[in-house]
Enzyme design. Sequence first.
Site, PDB file in Angstrom:
ATOM      1  N   TYR A 141      -1.236   1.342  -3.027  1.00 40.51           N
ATOM      2  CA  TYR A 141      -0.786   1.902  -1.761  1.00 40.51           C
ATOM      3  C   TYR A 141      -1.153   3.376  -1.617  1.00 40.51           C
ATOM      4  O   TYR A 141      -1.235   3.897  -0.509  1.00 40.51           O
ATOM      5  CB  TYR A 141       0.725   1.747  -1.609  1.00 40.51           C
ATOM      6  CG  TYR A 141       1.191   0.317  -1.428  1.00 40.51           C
ATOM      7  CD1 TYR A 141       0.291  -0.737  -1.419  1.00 40.51           C
ATOM      8  CD2 TYR A 141       2.531   0.021  -1.285  1.00 40.51           C
ATOM      9  CE1 TYR A 141       0.715  -2.046  -1.258  1.00 40.51           C
ATOM     10  CE2 TYR A 141       2.966  -1.288  -1.123  1.00 40.51           C
ATOM     11  CZ  TYR A 141       2.052  -2.310  -1.112  1.00 40.51           C
ATOM     12  OH  TYR A 141       2.478  -3.601  -0.948  1.00 40.51           O
ATOM     13  N   LYS A 191      -0.051  -7.555 -15.022  1.00 47.51           N
ATOM     14  CA  LYS A 191      -1.181  -8.486 -15.094  1.00 47.51           C
ATOM     15  C   LYS A 191      -2.134  -7.966 -16.157  1.00 47.51           C
ATOM     16  O   LYS A 191      -3.319  -7.717 -15.928  1.00 47.51           O
ATOM     17  CB  LYS A 191      -1.869  -8.597 -13.725  1.00 47.51           C
ATOM     18  CG  LYS A 191      -2.829  -9.772 -13.607  1.00 47.51           C
ATOM     19  CD  LYS A 191      -2.155 -11.123 -13.737  1.00 47.51           C
ATOM     20  CE  LYS A 191      -3.186 -12.244 -13.515  1.00 47.51           C
ATOM     21  NZ  LYS A 191      -2.635 -13.578 -13.869  1.00 47.51           N
ATOM     22  N   ASP A 223       2.162 -13.638 -11.964  1.00 52.91           N
ATOM     23  CA  ASP A 223       2.124 -14.991 -11.422  1.00 52.91           C
ATOM     24  C   ASP A 223       3.190 -15.878 -12.066  1.00 52.91           C
ATOM     25  O   ASP A 223       3.852 -16.674 -11.384  1.00 52.91           O
ATOM     26  CB  ASP A 223       0.732 -15.614 -11.566  1.00 52.91           C
ATOM     27  CG  ASP A 223       0.086 -15.341 -12.918  1.00 52.91           C
ATOM     28  OD1 ASP A 223       0.669 -14.616 -13.735  1.00 52.91           O
ATOM     29  OD2 ASP A 223      -1.028 -15.857 -13.149  1.00 52.91           O
ATOM     30  N   ASP A 247       6.598  -5.069  -4.386  1.00 51.71           N
ATOM     31  CA  ASP A 247       6.728  -5.364  -2.960  1.00 51.71           C
ATOM     32  C   ASP A 247       6.771  -6.875  -2.742  1.00 51.71           C
ATOM     33  O   ASP A 247       7.649  -7.401  -2.039  1.00 51.71           O
ATOM     34  CB  ASP A 247       5.541  -4.738  -2.221  1.00 51.71           C
ATOM     35  CG  ASP A 247       5.709  -4.754  -0.707  1.00 51.71           C
ATOM     36  OD1 ASP A 247       6.717  -5.292  -0.211  1.00 51.71           O
ATOM     37  OD2 ASP A 247       4.820  -4.226  -0.012  1.00 51.71           O
ATOM     38  N   ASP A 251      10.355  -9.340  -1.971  1.00 47.86           N
ATOM     39  CA  ASP A 251      10.450 -10.163  -0.768  1.00 47.86           C
ATOM     40  C   ASP A 251      10.639 -11.628  -1.138  1.00 47.86           C
ATOM     41  O   ASP A 251      11.402 -12.357  -0.491  1.00 47.86           O
ATOM     42  CB  ASP A 251       9.200 -10.001   0.094  1.00 47.86           C
ATOM     43  CG  ASP A 251       9.230  -8.725   0.926  1.00 47.86           C
ATOM     44  OD1 ASP A 251      10.170  -7.927   0.757  1.00 47.86           O
ATOM     45  OD2 ASP A 251       8.304  -8.519   1.735  1.00 47.86           O
TER      46      ASP A 251
END
Length: 369
Positions: A141, A191, A223, A247, A251
């Site tokens: 970001y 990851k 994942d 993020d 959610d």
Amino acid sequence: MKLRITTLDGDGVGPEVTREAVRVLRTVASLHGHEFTFDPRLIGAAALKQTGSPLPTATLDACLAGDAVLLGAVGSPEFDSRKPAERPEAGLLLLRRALGGYANLRPAISYDAIAAASPLRPEIAAGANILIVRELLGGLYFGEPRGMSSENGNSVAVNTMTYSVPEIERVARVAFEAALKRGRKLTSVDKANVLETSQLWRTTVSRVGRDYPTVSLDHMYVDACAMHLMTNPRRFDVLLTENLFGDILSDEAAVITGSLGMLASATIGGDVDLYEPVHGSAPDIAGCGIANPLGAIASAALLLRYSGGLEREAEEIEEAIESVLNDGYRTPDIAAGGSGYVASTSEIGARVADAVAEIADVRHAYHAV
């Protein structure tokens, strides 16, 4: 306690949910003899329309001069065709960077009273209580270089994920400190099998973890974490991860609670802390009086806890939210199966404020005895 709170209603349902959070804060102030002052300012699409900027200088100055910032929501589809720097969301990113908060805390709680609102089976979600700690000022970001260009007649877009040891270490310590006050279990999400940033993340978190021997630390690929959140959310206590993964996962965790409208957040670690519900501006239901204010109200509880040091008052708000849900009051997003009484945004806010007063009275009477 005196607190100067800058309120940024923002866009869409933002003004509606912020109004109810302020209502509850005023109730708390009245009950406990605190002095909370509220300074409303513009941000996002509302600011663009009036000033041409998604974060006017007057707004930023007010935020930096206050003790805490309470935000509603930012975003409007009418600005979607503009360049990223000219969209409402740019104001929020600028504000986060200016305030300096690097750790975003997002609780996700499964309430028994609204278990039916979750698409997960009750035996899976029941009892889940997770705190997601998301790094907020690094990663894709904010990394440079970024942007769009043309190469050989083809459009090319670039975003850069960058993390340094100090950035990782400071947010890791926030997560470990939170775990000490909860179940003493921390899962760090990355990851590391494909990303160098994640390899540095894992190494740094492991090193910081040696300073917290009573906290159990494990590592998990993002994942796999996404899968386990849906199949066995009770295995998690505190989740620590970088900006993009945090993020997405936070959610996703809304599935556990039944609605994005239930999720609160606190952004801490900077000069002034920022509090906001996780949901977006939801322009399709703005002005209808059906938005869920509980995420905003729970964010107000976090404001009292982290910016005011008012743990008792924060707990009273959180107990009041659960009490209202137990009494059967619902906004449409959590009224699954026709259970309970479907109430408006303002009705829910009023019920929570009343419940706060009742809980405070009971506590006062108990301590008086």
